[in-house]
Design an enzyme around this catalytic site. Structure first.
Site, PDB file in Angstrom:
ATOM      1  N   HIS A  88      15.088   4.544  -1.208  1.00 39.46           N
ATOM      2  CA  HIS A  88      15.680   4.692   0.128  1.00 39.46           C
ATOM      3  C   HIS A  88      17.204   4.642   0.120  1.00 39.46           C
ATOM      4  O   HIS A  88      17.819   4.485   1.156  1.00 39.46           O
ATOM      5  CB  HIS A  88      15.167   3.593   1.058  1.00 39.46           C
ATOM      6  CG  HIS A  88      13.743   3.772   1.500  1.00 39.46           C
ATOM      7  ND1 HIS A  88      12.694   3.768   0.625  1.00 39.46           N
ATOM      8  CD2 HIS A  88      13.199   3.985   2.718  1.00 39.46           C
ATOM      9  CE1 HIS A  88      11.560   3.941   1.296  1.00 39.46           C
ATOM     10  NE2 HIS A  88      11.839   4.096   2.572  1.00 39.46           N
ATOM     11  N   GLU A  92       6.946  16.576   6.100  1.00 39.76           N
ATOM     12  CA  GLU A  92       8.334  17.014   5.943  1.00 39.76           C
ATOM     13  C   GLU A  92       8.446  18.454   5.468  1.00 39.76           C
ATOM     14  O   GLU A  92       9.287  19.221   5.940  1.00 39.76           O
ATOM     15  CB  GLU A  92       9.095  16.103   4.965  1.00 39.76           C
ATOM     16  CG  GLU A  92       9.371  14.708   5.506  1.00 39.76           C
ATOM     17  CD  GLU A  92       8.177  13.783   5.407  1.00 39.76           C
ATOM     18  OE1 GLU A  92       7.202  14.144   4.708  1.00 39.76           O
ATOM     19  OE2 GLU A  92       8.211  12.703   6.029  1.00 39.76           O
TER      20      GLU A  92
END
Ligand SMILES: Cc1ncc(C[n+]2csc(CCOP(=O)(O)OP(=O)(O)O)c2C)c(N)n1
Lengths: 325, 325
Positions: free
Chosen positions: A128, A58
Site C-alpha cells: 500500500h 479494477e
C-alpha cells in the site's frame, strides 16, 4: 485569503469540473460515501449516472472508462490505493494510452486516473505504499504529482480537461498540507509547466510531490550558507525541461529528491537529461528510495527507506562543495 | 436481412483474407495476419443485426468484424500494408484496424480486452439517451481472462446494452477448449444472469437470428446477452504458423472442419453467387492496387497522433530524421 487543504482542493476541483462539464463523471470504489473524502457530496448532487460506485473490478472499470471516453465522456477514476495501478497497467498503458496513435488519431481517451493517497501512509506496509509515477512517465502517459493545495486544484482541473489519459498522484503525505489561498483566484494549472517555489543561485533542488515541503524546509535551514532554488516539476510527463534548464543554468548544480525507487527512476532521468543537455558545473546527486525497495511495515523501517530531509541537506552540501569538472 | 447480403459480406471477408495472405507471402504485409477464414458467418450474421451507429469492439482476428461493420475494404487493405492512406494512416495495421465513423472501436491485440471497453461505451451511450447497442467479439481463449468476467458482471449489474459474442473456434492458438475451459462457455455468462445461447457459427442465418433477438433486448433496456458461436478456423492461428512448423490439428480434423464452409451453408442460386463473386473480385483488385500504389507514411511523423492534444514528445534517437544527440 482562506485556508485550503490539499484534500479539499482536490474535492473542490472535481466538484467544480463536474458542475462545469456534464460529460465529466467519476467512478470508483466507495466513492458514494466518499471514504477518501474527495467525492464528498457528489452523489447527492449529480446522481448515480455520473457518480458510479463500482464493484471491486479494477481492470474492468478502468477499461470501462476507456470505452466511455471513446463514446464522449470524461471519466475520472478514483483508485483507493496506488498499487492498484499495477493491476490496471494493461488497461492504462496498453489500451487507453495507445488508442490515439494506433487509430491514426481517430480516437481520444480523456480519462483521469486519480490516486488520493500515494506513497507511504505509515503502517500500511508493502502493498500500500508504492509511488508508481515513474512507470507512467516511462511509457509516456501524462503523469502529474501536485505538491500544494492550489496546484492540486489547478492540475486536477487540467487533467480532467485534457484530451489524453492522465494519471494524477496525490501523495498521502501532501493531503493534509494547508495553504492560504484566494479561493476565487484558483484556476487551472497547465500540464508540463514546473514551478519555482523558492529562488536561489547556488544549487537547484528538484523535489517531487510532498517532498517539495521538505525541500523548502531544508533550503530555509541552509539559507545563510547556500542559496537553494526549489523547482517543482508538477508534471513528470510531460516534464518542464526548459524550466529546469533555466534554473540549472543559473545555479550550475543539481540535486533531485524523489520518493520512488532509484533504479530507472524519474530522478535518474532528470540527472541524465541535465547531464546531457544543461550546463552543470559539478556532478549532480539524487536522493531516492533504494534500488528495488519495498516499504517494510515497522515505522523505523518504513522511514529508513524513504528519502529524507537530512539526506537532502547532505546532498546539497556535497554538491555545493564539490569542485567543478 | 437477405441471404444475399450476408453472402456478400462473407465473400468479401473470405476474399479479403485470401488476398491478404498472398500479400503476407509476397512481403507486402509485414508481421502477418490472423486469418478469419471459416468464421465469416459470425461477423456477417452479428453485424447484419446492427445499425450503422451501433458500436463494436474486435479482436486480434478482427478483419471480419471490421469489414462486416462497414469499414472500406480498400482503405483497410491499405492499412494492413502500412500505407499512409490506410484506415489508421498506417499506425494500426491488422491488429488495430479501426473506423470510429462506423462505430468500429478497433481490433485489439490483447485477448479479452474489448469486453470492458464495450461495456463502458454502452453505458455512455445509454446515459446519453441513445438506444445504440455495443457488441464485443472475442474468442474462446478470452473467457479465461479475468477482466472479461469482470466486464460481464458490470454489464449485467447495470443492465447495459452489450452483446458479448464468443467465437468458439475450438482453439486458443494451439490450446483446445477442452484443455482450457472448466465448465461450459455459456455457463460463465449465465452465472452473471446474462441470457446466453449457443449457435452454429457457420450458419449466418442462425447467428443473425440470435443476434437480432439479443440486440432488440439490449435496445429495449433488457441488458446484456451472450452468444457462443461455434465454428472452425480453417487456416493457421497466424500466418507465421507454417514457419514455426507447429502441428496440433490432424489432417482429418482440418478436412472435417473445412467441409462445413459458411459460404456454402447459405443456399443461393449459382448466378446470384457468381454475380456477387465477380463484384467482390473487382473490389479487391481495386483494393490491392490502391494499397500497393499508396505511399508509405513519412518517418518524420512516426509519433504523430500519440497524444490527442498534439503534445510533441522530445526527440529520442529513434526517428530517422533526427540525429543522435
Ligand atoms: C491477454 C493475452 N494473452 C496472450 C496473448 C497472445 N495470443 C494472441 S491470440 C491468442 C489466442 C487467442 O485465442 P482465442 O481467444 O480463442 O481467439 P482465436 O485466436 O481462436 O480467434 C493468444 C494466446 C494475447 N494477445 N493476449
Amino acid at each position: 485569503m482562506a485556508k485550503l487543504s490539499y484534500l479539499k482542493a482536490l474535492s473542490r476541483a472535481l466538484n467544480d469540473e463536474m458542475a462545469r462539464d456534464e460529460h465529466v463523471c467519476v467512478l470508483g470504489e466507495d466513492i458514494g460515501v466518499a471514504v477518501n473524502n474527495v467525492t464528498t457530496g457528489l452523489l447527492a448532487k449529480y446522481g448515480p449516472q455520473r457518480v458510479v460506485d463500482t464493484p471491486l473490478s479494477e481492470q474492468a472499470f478502468t477499461s470501462f472508462a476507456t470505452g466511455a471516453a471513446l463514446a464522449g465522456k470524461r471519466p475520472v477514476i478514483e483508485f483507493q490505493i496506488p498499487s492498484l495501478l499495477f493491476l490496471v497497467f494493461e488497461q492504462i498503458a496498453n489500451q487507453a494510452h495507445k488508442f490515439s496513435l494506433m487509430t491514426g488519431g481517430q480516437a481520444k481517451v480523456p480519462v483521469t486516473y486519480f490516486v488520493p493517497g500515494s506513497g507511504s501512509r505509515s503502517g500500511w506496509a508493502g502493498q500500500h505504499s508504492d509511488h508508481p509515477y515513474g512507470l507512467f512517465a516511462h511509457v509516456g502517459v501524462k503523469t502529474v504529482v501536485p505538491a500544494t493545495p492550489e496546484d492540486a486544484y489547478g492540475l486536477f482541473l487540467s487533467a480532467i480537461r485534457d484530451d489524453d489519459p492522465v494519471v494524477l498522484f496525490a501523495p498521502a503525505q501532501a493531503l493534509g498540507v494547508r495553504a492560504d489561498v484566494d479561493i476565487a483566484a484558483l484556476d487551472a494549472v497547465p500540464l508540463g509547466v514546473g514551478r519555482v517555489h523558492r529562488e536561489g543561485t547556488d544549487v537547484t533542488v528538484v523535489a517531487v510531490g510532498h517532498l517539495v515541503q521538505d525541500a523548502l524546509a531544508v533550503a530555509e535551514q541552509l539559507a545563510d550558507q547556500i542559496s537553494v532554488e526549489v523547482f517543482d516539476p508538477r508534471t513528470l510527463y510531460p516534464f518542464d525541461w526548459a524550466g529546469l534548464a533555466a534554473s540549472v543554468h543559473k545555479t550550475g548544480r543539481l540535486v533531485v529528491i524523489d520518493d520512488s525507487n532509484r533504479m530507472c527512476g524519474i530522478a535518474g532521468e532528470i540527472l541524465a537529461t541535465a547531464a546531457e543537455e544543461m550546463r552543470l558545473t559539478v556532478p549532480p546527486k539524487r536522493v531516492t528510495r533504494p534500488d528495488g525497495a519495498v516499504l517494510p511495515f515497522a515505522r523505523e523501517l518504513d522511514l529508513a527507506v524513504q528519502p529524507h530531509a537530512d539526506q537532502l541537506l547532505t546532498a546539497i552540501q556535497e554538491v555545493y562543495k564539490s569542485s567543478p569538472r | 436481412m437477405t441471404d444475399e447480403s450476408m453472402y456478400r459480406t462473407m465473400r468479401l471477408i473470405r476474399r479479403f483474407e485470401e488476398r491478404s495472405i498472398e500479400l503476407v507471402h509476397s512481403g507486402h504485409i509485414v508481421g502477418g495476419i490472423h486469418p478469419y477464414i471459416g468464421q465469416e458467418a459470425i461477423a456477417a450474421g452479428v453485424c447484419a443485426a446492427l445499425r450503422g451507429d451501433d458500436i463494436i469492439t474486435s479482436t486480434h482476428r478482427g478483419h471480419g468484424h471490421v469489414l462486416a461493420k462497414g469499414a472500406d475494404p480498400v482503405r483497410m487493405l491499405a492499412e494492413l500494408t502500412g500505407r499512409a492512406t490506410g484506415l489508421n494512416q498506417g499506425r494500426g495495421g491488422s491488429m488495430h484496424a479501426a473506423d470510429f465513423s462506423k462505430g468500429i472501436y478497433g481490433a485489439n491485440g490483447i485477448v479479452g480486452a474489448g469486453g470492458a471497453i464495450a461495456a463502458g461505451a454502452a453505458w455512455a451511450h445509454r446515459n446519453d439517451g441513445s438506444d445504440r447497442v455495443t457488441v464485443s467479439f472475442f474468442g474462446d481463449g478470452a473467457v479465461n481472462q479475468g477482466v472479461l468476467l469482470e466486464a460481464f458482471n458490470l454489464a449485467a449489474l447495470w443492465r447495459l446494452p452489450v452483446l458479448f459474442v464468443c467465437e468458439n473456434n475450438g482453439y486458443a492458438t494451439t490450446l483446445t477448449v477442452a484443455q482450457a475451459v472448466a465448465g461450459s462457455i455459456t455457463a460463465r455468462a449465465e452465472a452473471f444472469g446474462i441470457p446466453s445461447v449457443s449457435v452454429d457459427g457457420t450458419d449466418a442465418r442462425a447467428v443473425y437470428d440470435a443476434a437480432r433477438e439479443a440486440v432488440e433486448r439490449g435496445r429495449a433496456g433488457g441488458g446484456p446477452s451472450f452468444i457462443e458461436c461455434t465454428a472452425y478456423r480453417f487456416d493457421a492461428h497466424h500466418t507465421w504458423e507454417h514457419k514455426a512448423r507447429v502441428r496440433y490439428r490432424s489432417d482429418d480434423e482440418v478436412a472435417a472442419g473445412r467441409s462445413r464452409d459458411p459460404l456454402d451453408v447459405l443456399d443461393l442460386p449459382a448466378d446470384v453467387r457468381g454475380a456477387i463473386d465477380a463484384e467482390i473480385e473487382a473490389l479487391l483488385a481495386e483494393a490491392v492496387a490502391f494499397a500497393l500504389d499508396s505511399p508509405a507514411p513519412d518517418p518524420a511523423g512516426a509519433l504523430d497522433h500519440l497524444y490527442a492534444t498534439g503534445l510533441r514528445t522530445r526527440d529520442g534517437i529513434g526517428l530517422l530524421d533526427s540525429a543522435v544527440r
